[in-house]
Design a protein around this motif. Structure first.
Motif, PDB file in Angstrom:
ATOM      1  N   LEU A 608      -4.079 -15.343  -0.016  1.00  0.00           N
ATOM      2  CA  LEU A 608      -3.608 -14.821  -1.297  1.00  0.00           C
ATOM      3  C   LEU A 608      -4.372 -13.561  -1.687  1.00  0.00           C
ATOM      4  O   LEU A 608      -3.783 -12.558  -2.095  1.00  0.00           O
ATOM      5  N   TYR A 609      -5.699 -13.601  -1.541  1.00  0.00           N
ATOM      6  CA  TYR A 609      -6.520 -12.425  -1.853  1.00  0.00           C
ATOM      7  C   TYR A 609      -6.210 -11.267  -0.894  1.00  0.00           C
ATOM      8  O   TYR A 609      -6.069 -10.120  -1.324  1.00  0.00           O
ATOM      9  N   GLY A 610      -6.079 -11.568   0.400  1.00  0.00           N
ATOM     10  CA  GLY A 610      -5.785 -10.525   1.390  1.00  0.00           C
ATOM     11  C   GLY A 610      -4.453  -9.835   1.120  1.00  0.00           C
ATOM     12  O   GLY A 610      -4.342  -8.612   1.229  1.00  0.00           O
ATOM     13  N   MET A 611      -3.436 -10.629   0.763  1.00  0.00           N
ATOM     14  CA  MET A 611      -2.120 -10.043   0.466  1.00  0.00           C
ATOM     15  C   MET A 611      -2.190  -9.142  -0.765  1.00  0.00           C
ATOM     16  O   MET A 611      -1.569  -8.076  -0.805  1.00  0.00           O
ATOM     17  N   ALA A 612      -2.945  -9.579  -1.773  1.00  0.00           N
ATOM     18  CA  ALA A 612      -3.086  -8.762  -2.980  1.00  0.00           C
ATOM     19  C   ALA A 612      -3.775  -7.445  -2.662  1.00  0.00           C
ATOM     20  O   ALA A 612      -3.410  -6.379  -3.179  1.00  0.00           O
ATOM     21  N   LEU A 613      -4.790  -7.510  -1.795  1.00  0.00           N
ATOM     22  CA  LEU A 613      -5.523  -6.305  -1.418  1.00  0.00           C
ATOM     23  C   LEU A 613      -4.617  -5.341  -0.648  1.00  0.00           C
ATOM     24  O   LEU A 613      -4.591  -4.131  -0.902  1.00  0.00           O
ATOM     25  N   LEU A 614      -3.849  -5.879   0.312  1.00  0.00           N
ATOM     26  CA  LEU A 614      -2.955  -5.030   1.110  1.00  0.00           C
ATOM     27  C   LEU A 614      -1.839  -4.435   0.257  1.00  0.00           C
ATOM     28  O   LEU A 614      -1.403  -3.306   0.483  1.00  0.00           O
ATOM     29  N   ALA A 615      -1.365  -5.196  -0.727  1.00  0.00           N
ATOM     30  CA  ALA A 615      -0.246  -4.731  -1.550  1.00  0.00           C
ATOM     31  C   ALA A 615      -0.598  -3.472  -2.333  1.00  0.00           C
ATOM     32  O   ALA A 615       0.272  -2.656  -2.636  1.00  0.00           O
ATOM     33  N   GLU A 616      -1.874  -3.287  -2.671  1.00  0.00           N
ATOM     34  CA  GLU A 616      -2.269  -2.088  -3.416  1.00  0.00           C
ATOM     35  C   GLU A 616      -2.772  -0.977  -2.495  1.00  0.00           C
ATOM     36  O   GLU A 616      -3.235   0.061  -2.958  1.00  0.00           O
ATOM     37  N   GLY A 617      -2.701  -1.224  -1.162  1.00  0.00           N
ATOM     38  CA  GLY A 617      -3.155  -0.215  -0.212  1.00  0.00           C
ATOM     39  C   GLY A 617      -4.620  -0.313   0.125  1.00  0.00           C
ATOM     40  O   GLY A 617      -5.193   0.626   0.681  1.00  0.00           O
ATOM     41  N   GLY A 618      -5.241  -1.457  -0.188  1.00  0.00           N
ATOM     42  CA  GLY A 618      -6.652  -1.634   0.109  1.00  0.00           C
ATOM     43  C   GLY A 618      -6.899  -1.992   1.564  1.00  0.00           C
ATOM     44  O   GLY A 618      -5.960  -2.146   2.361  1.00  0.00           O
ATOM     45  N   GLU A 619      -8.176  -2.139   1.916  1.00  0.00           N
ATOM     46  CA  GLU A 619      -8.566  -2.434   3.298  1.00  0.00           C
ATOM     47  C   GLU A 619      -9.228  -3.803   3.364  1.00  0.00           C
ATOM     48  O   GLU A 619     -10.117  -4.119   2.565  1.00  0.00           O
ATOM     49  N   LEU A 620      -8.817  -4.606   4.338  1.00  0.00           N
ATOM     50  CA  LEU A 620      -9.410  -5.921   4.552  1.00  0.00           C
ATOM     51  C   LEU A 620     -10.761  -5.772   5.236  1.00  0.00           C
ATOM     52  O   LEU A 620     -10.932  -4.918   6.107  1.00  0.00           O
ATOM     53  N   THR A 621     -11.717  -6.604   4.845  1.00  0.00           N
ATOM     54  CA  THR A 621     -13.024  -6.546   5.520  1.00  0.00           C
ATOM     55  C   THR A 621     -12.957  -7.154   6.915  1.00  0.00           C
ATOM     56  O   THR A 621     -13.708  -6.763   7.801  1.00  0.00           O
ATOM     57  N   ASP A 622     -12.035  -8.122   7.128  1.00  0.00           N
ATOM     58  CA  ASP A 622     -11.899  -8.775   8.439  1.00  0.00           C
ATOM     59  C   ASP A 622     -10.417  -8.926   8.770  1.00  0.00           C
ATOM     60  O   ASP A 622      -9.844 -10.020   8.632  1.00  0.00           O
ATOM     61  N   PRO A 623      -9.762  -7.847   9.189  1.00  0.00           N
ATOM     62  CA  PRO A 623      -8.320  -7.905   9.466  1.00  0.00           C
ATOM     63  C   PRO A 623      -7.962  -8.938  10.533  1.00  0.00           C
ATOM     64  O   PRO A 623      -6.905  -9.583  10.448  1.00  0.00           O
ATOM     65  N   ALA A 624      -8.824  -9.105  11.546  1.00  0.00           N
ATOM     66  CA  ALA A 624      -8.522 -10.050  12.633  1.00  0.00           C
ATOM     67  C   ALA A 624      -8.431 -11.474  12.095  1.00  0.00           C
ATOM     68  O   ALA A 624      -7.528 -12.237  12.476  1.00  0.00           O
ATOM     69  N   ARG A 625      -9.346 -11.867  11.213  1.00  0.00           N
ATOM     70  CA  ARG A 625      -9.307 -13.216  10.642  1.00  0.00           C
ATOM     71  C   ARG A 625      -8.055 -13.392   9.789  1.00  0.00           C
ATOM     72  O   ARG A 625      -7.393 -14.443   9.845  1.00  0.00           O
ATOM     73  N   PHE A 626      -7.727 -12.385   8.996  1.00  0.00           N
ATOM     74  CA  PHE A 626      -6.541 -12.492   8.146  1.00  0.00           C
ATOM     75  C   PHE A 626      -5.278 -12.707   8.976  1.00  0.00           C
ATOM     76  O   PHE A 626      -4.462 -13.585   8.665  1.00  0.00           O
ATOM     77  N   THR A 627      -5.094 -11.898  10.019  1.00  0.00           N
ATOM     78  CA  THR A 627      -3.889 -12.032  10.841  1.00  0.00           C
ATOM     79  C   THR A 627      -3.868 -13.371  11.588  1.00  0.00           C
ATOM     80  O   THR A 627      -2.792 -13.954  11.788  1.00  0.00           O
ATOM     81  N   ARG A 628      -5.046 -13.867  11.979  1.00  0.00           N
ATOM     82  CA  ARG A 628      -5.099 -15.172  12.659  1.00  0.00           C
ATOM     83  C   ARG A 628      -4.687 -16.298  11.712  1.00  0.00           C
ATOM     84  O   ARG A 628      -3.879 -17.169  12.065  1.00  0.00           O
ATOM     85  N   LEU A 629      -5.203 -16.268  10.475  1.00  0.00           N
ATOM     86  CA  LEU A 629      -4.834 -17.276   9.490  1.00  0.00           C
ATOM     87  C   LEU A 629      -3.349 -17.219   9.177  1.00  0.00           C
ATOM     88  O   LEU A 629      -2.678 -18.253   9.059  1.00  0.00           O
ATOM     89  N   LEU A 630      -2.827 -15.992   9.038  1.00  0.00           N
ATOM     90  CA  LEU A 630      -1.412 -15.815   8.718  1.00  0.00           C
ATOM     91  C   LEU A 630      -0.536 -16.314   9.858  1.00  0.00           C
ATOM     92  O   LEU A 630       0.468 -17.005   9.633  1.00  0.00           O
ATOM     93  N   ALA A 631      -0.917 -15.990  11.100  1.00  0.00           N
ATOM     94  CA  ALA A 631      -0.133 -16.435  12.258  1.00  0.00           C
ATOM     95  C   ALA A 631      -0.127 -17.958  12.369  1.00  0.00           C
ATOM     96  O   ALA A 631       0.919 -18.578  12.641  1.00  0.00           O
ATOM     97  N   ASP A 632      -1.293 -18.565  12.150  1.00  0.00           N
ATOM     98  CA  ASP A 632      -1.365 -20.036  12.217  1.00  0.00           C
ATOM     99  C   ASP A 632      -0.503 -20.674  11.147  1.00  0.00           C
ATOM    100  O   ASP A 632       0.198 -21.670  11.393  1.00  0.00           O
ATOM    101  N   ARG A 633      -0.552 -20.118   9.936  1.00  0.00           N
ATOM    102  CA  ARG A 633       0.231 -20.674   8.831  1.00  0.00           C
ATOM    103  C   ARG A 633       1.732 -20.533   9.104  1.00  0.00           C
ATOM    104  O   ARG A 633       2.509 -21.472   8.868  1.00  0.00           O
ATOM    105  N   LEU A 634       2.153 -19.389   9.634  1.00  0.00           N
ATOM    106  CA  LEU A 634       3.564 -19.183   9.961  1.00  0.00           C
ATOM    107  C   LEU A 634       4.013 -20.132  11.071  1.00  0.00           C
ATOM    108  O   LEU A 634       5.131 -20.682  11.038  1.00  0.00           O
ATOM    109  N   ALA A 635       3.138 -20.339  12.063  1.00  0.00           N
ATOM    110  CA  ALA A 635       3.485 -21.227  13.187  1.00  0.00           C
ATOM    111  C   ALA A 635       3.735 -22.644  12.697  1.00  0.00           C
ATOM    112  O   ALA A 635       4.631 -23.343  13.203  1.00  0.00           O
ATOM    113  N   ARG A 636       2.980 -23.088  11.673  1.00  0.00           N
ATOM    114  CA  ARG A 636       3.130 -24.467  11.180  1.00  0.00           C
ATOM    115  C   ARG A 636       4.413 -24.646  10.383  1.00  0.00           C
ATOM    116  O   ARG A 636       4.840 -25.779  10.135  1.00  0.00           O
ATOM    117  N   THR A 637       5.029 -23.519   9.944  1.00  0.00           N
ATOM    118  CA  THR A 637       6.278 -23.633   9.179  1.00  0.00           C
ATOM    119  C   THR A 637       7.509 -23.715  10.077  1.00  0.00           C
ATOM    120  O   THR A 637       8.597 -24.013   9.603  1.00  0.00           O
TER     121      THR A 637
END
Length: 638
Positions: A608-637
């Protein structure tokens, strides 16, 4: 070392530029002579100035002049001066290399341009006058010796990629450029540049105002039939344009003088001819260019106008006469009462210069304001080219801030196709609206799609869209316009409801506060490394969350700007705001209330925090972790 010669290659960008010149990208080839005469005039100015500064420099300044020598049989035209001259290193640096950033971009645009006028404008932005000789020359020879040195330098090239350079012992002081013209039957040669009439025409048109005599030996019929005599004539009037009354100067003369002082091949956007009388007397001839130079935002870029004292050239780029935010202004200021030996350091403190500077700035800003009021097309051109630089004055020039605020034009949500003035924004403000709302970001698209905009769009509030880096600073410095506070939509609390709407929604907000209290406390604890608070939002309508700052926090963009300049600034933690009506947020609340899986809740909070940061054009401190969490969550759906 006499006559030792070596062959060197041009820098790659210089070689490409020469090829474009050789192949005649510009139709008016007469300007090559204007450029050579202009360079010679600069060399004479510099010698006279150097002789005043360096009393040990043994030079004769009694007969400084420019000489034109035409040889119809050899098909050569030589432009010679007895000015400052160049050393061997100067020749290599000034002619063999274009040491400027933006070169590649210029060359690409020139190659793409099929239009002669567009090519002319591009060359003008870069100021590469010497290379213009290759439009008419099959070979160029340069002989030069710097004042105070004993050895001279000979340079020669056909413009084909290499040049020869050597040391000579018998070069006279100054510089001579010999243009070996292309064959008479060449398609590139529409005119005979060794003809007296043609040379006079070019000098009269482009260089008549040059303050040094331009001399040429001409043949005149002798007393006896068939005989002739050689007579040296000065073929320019040498009248200082700025000292003449405006009604006695033709627009074409102004344009030619602008090209001389700016080394720009296009016409100026606006001409300012003024005279100051009274305690301090001066004349000024200033120009607002029609396009920005390539180095406008480069630290090493040229700035300032030329300073003369009683028609004597003193300084080429007098920064003391023009503030940095008006560095695009070109021209000449001739002060009557200054010392000829004045230095840059003394100028910064000189009372007369400060008075003249204030008057010049006021006149330039008044001219810009007049364009805004009476010539929309010219003003639009001006703002497109120089608006970003002018906004720097809102930070540095508090004396003229009110005038600058009047001429500033900004993008807004009111009309995507047109800019607005701040006064125009204030006129359109809603009843009861007390603040001027703005948003900063890298692009209009990013700002318009930001979650911060949702409530403002839904309620119909106009928002200024600020995308220049300088915008981050000036809005903070200015603070308010016409009694209306400048307020970022990404800072502080936002409450756009009317009093009636507040009363209707008060009970609902109180109920939501109770429902979400536990989740907000939990999220604040789990995201404490990233944010200082998690709260419910009144600015979101469709997005689940956004990141905002406190009212007086430094923005992330401003943080990055300071760090890029080498300044250490503390990292400012921001606030995560949640949309209590979004399914993701309501689902997270229910899962938390029901004691859901802790790791899964924590992952959802991170996402939730990562999406809010990206939506305003901000930079993630750990993009690899964010994409891994997102991919895992999508896979479970699935």
């Amino acid at each position: 070392m006499s006559n030792q010669t070596e062959t060197l290659e041009f820098q790659a960008e210089t070689r490409q530029l020469l090829q474009l010149m050789v192949h005649s990208i510009y139709s008016n080839k007469d300007v090559f002579l204007r450029e050579l005469i202009s360079n010679a005039s600069d060399a004479l100015d510099k010698l006279r100035l150097e002789s005043m500064i360096d009393k040990d420099l043994q030079v004769d300044t009694g007969d400084l002049h420019i000489e034109l020598v035409a040889d119809p049989e050899a098909r050569t035209l030589t432009v010679r001066d007895n000015g400052i001259g160049m050393s061997r290193d100067d020749v290599v640096a000034l002619i063999g290399t274009i040491a400027r950033s933006g070169t590649a971009e210029l060359l690409q645009k020139m190659r793409e341009s099929r239009d002669a006028a567009a090519s002319q404008e591009l060359i003008g932005q870069f100021g590469v006058g010497f290379y213009a000789t290759f439009m008419v020359a099959e070979k160029v020879t340069l002989l030069t010796r710097r004042a105070g040195q004993t050895e001279g330098t000979r340079w020669e090239s056909t413009g084909a990629g290499t040049y020869e350079i050597g040391t000579v012992d018998d070069a006279p002081q100054g510089t001579s450029v010999t243009v070996h013209l292309k064959p008479e039957d060449s398609e590139d040669n529409l005119f005979d540049y060794t003809a007296e009439a043609k040379i006079r025409e070019i000098v009269k048109r482009y260089s008549d105002f040059i303050s040094w005599p331009i001399r040429m030996a001409v043949q005149r019929p002798g007393e006896e039939e068939g005989s002739s005599t050689t007579e040296v004539q000065t073929i320019n009037s040498m009248k200082a344009l700025w000292a003449r009354p405006r009604d006695e100067v033709a627009e074409e003369e102004y344009r030619d003088f602008y090209r001389h002082v700016s080394h720009d091949w296009s016409d100026p956007l606006e001409t300012i001819h003024m005279r100051g009388e009274g305690t301090f007397e001066y004349e000024a001839l200033l120009f607002i260019p029609s396009h920005a130079p390539f180095d406008l935002f480069q630290r090493e870029g040229r700035r300032g106008v030329q300073l003369y004292v009683k028609r004597v050239f003193i300084m080429e780029d007098c920064e003391a006469l023009m503030p940095e935010y008006l560095r695009f202004v070109k021209g000449v200021v001739d002060a009557h009462d200054l010392s000829l030996n004045i230095s840059r350091e003394i100028l910064q403190q000189d009372r007369q210069i400060q008075v003249v500077r204030r008057r010049l700035v006021r006149k330039v800003l008044a001219t810009i304001k007049d364009l805004q009021a009476n010539n929309a097309e010219k003003y639009r051109t001006f703002w497109t080219e120089f608006g970003r630089a002018l906004k720097e004055g809102l930070i540095s020039d508090t004396d003229n801030r009110e005038t600058l605020l009047e001429v500033v034009s900004l993008a807004s949500t009111h009309d995507p196709a047109e800019l607005t003035t701040l006064a125009g924004y204030v006129e359109r403000m809603k009843d009861g609206q007390s603040d001027i709302y703005y948003a900063t970001g890298e692009s209009r698209t990013m700002i318009e799609n930001s979650p911060h905009m949702e409530a403002f769009r839904a309620k119909g509030y106009e928002v200024l869209i600020l995308t220049d880096p300088v915008d981050e600073v000036w809005v903070e410095q200015v603070g308010q316009v016409d009694g209306k506070a400048l307020r970022s939509i990404a800072k502080g609390q936002v409450d756009l409801d009317s009093e009636e709407e507040k009363k209707e929604a008060e009970a609902e907000r109180e109920q939501r506060g109770k429902e979400y209290a536990a989740l907000l406390t939990w999220l604040t604890e789990h995201l404490k490394e990233q944010v200082k608070e998690v709260r419910l939002s009144s600015r979101l309508t469709t997005s689940p969350a956004c990141v905002v700052g406190d009212a007086f926090d430094m923005t992330p963009t401003l943080e990055k700007m300071y760090r890029a300049m080498g300044q250490e600034v503390p990292t400012v933690k921001r606030i995560l705001e949640l949309n209590p009506t979004h399914p993701l947020v309501t689902g997270l609340r229910k899962a938390h209330e029901q004691g859901g899986d802790e790791p899964a809740l924590t992952e959802t909070a991170e996402l939730l925090y990562g999406m809010a940061l990206l939506a305003e054009g901000g930079e993630l401190t750990d993009p690899a972790r964010f994409t891994r969490l997102l991919a895992d969550r999508l896979a479970r759906t699935l």
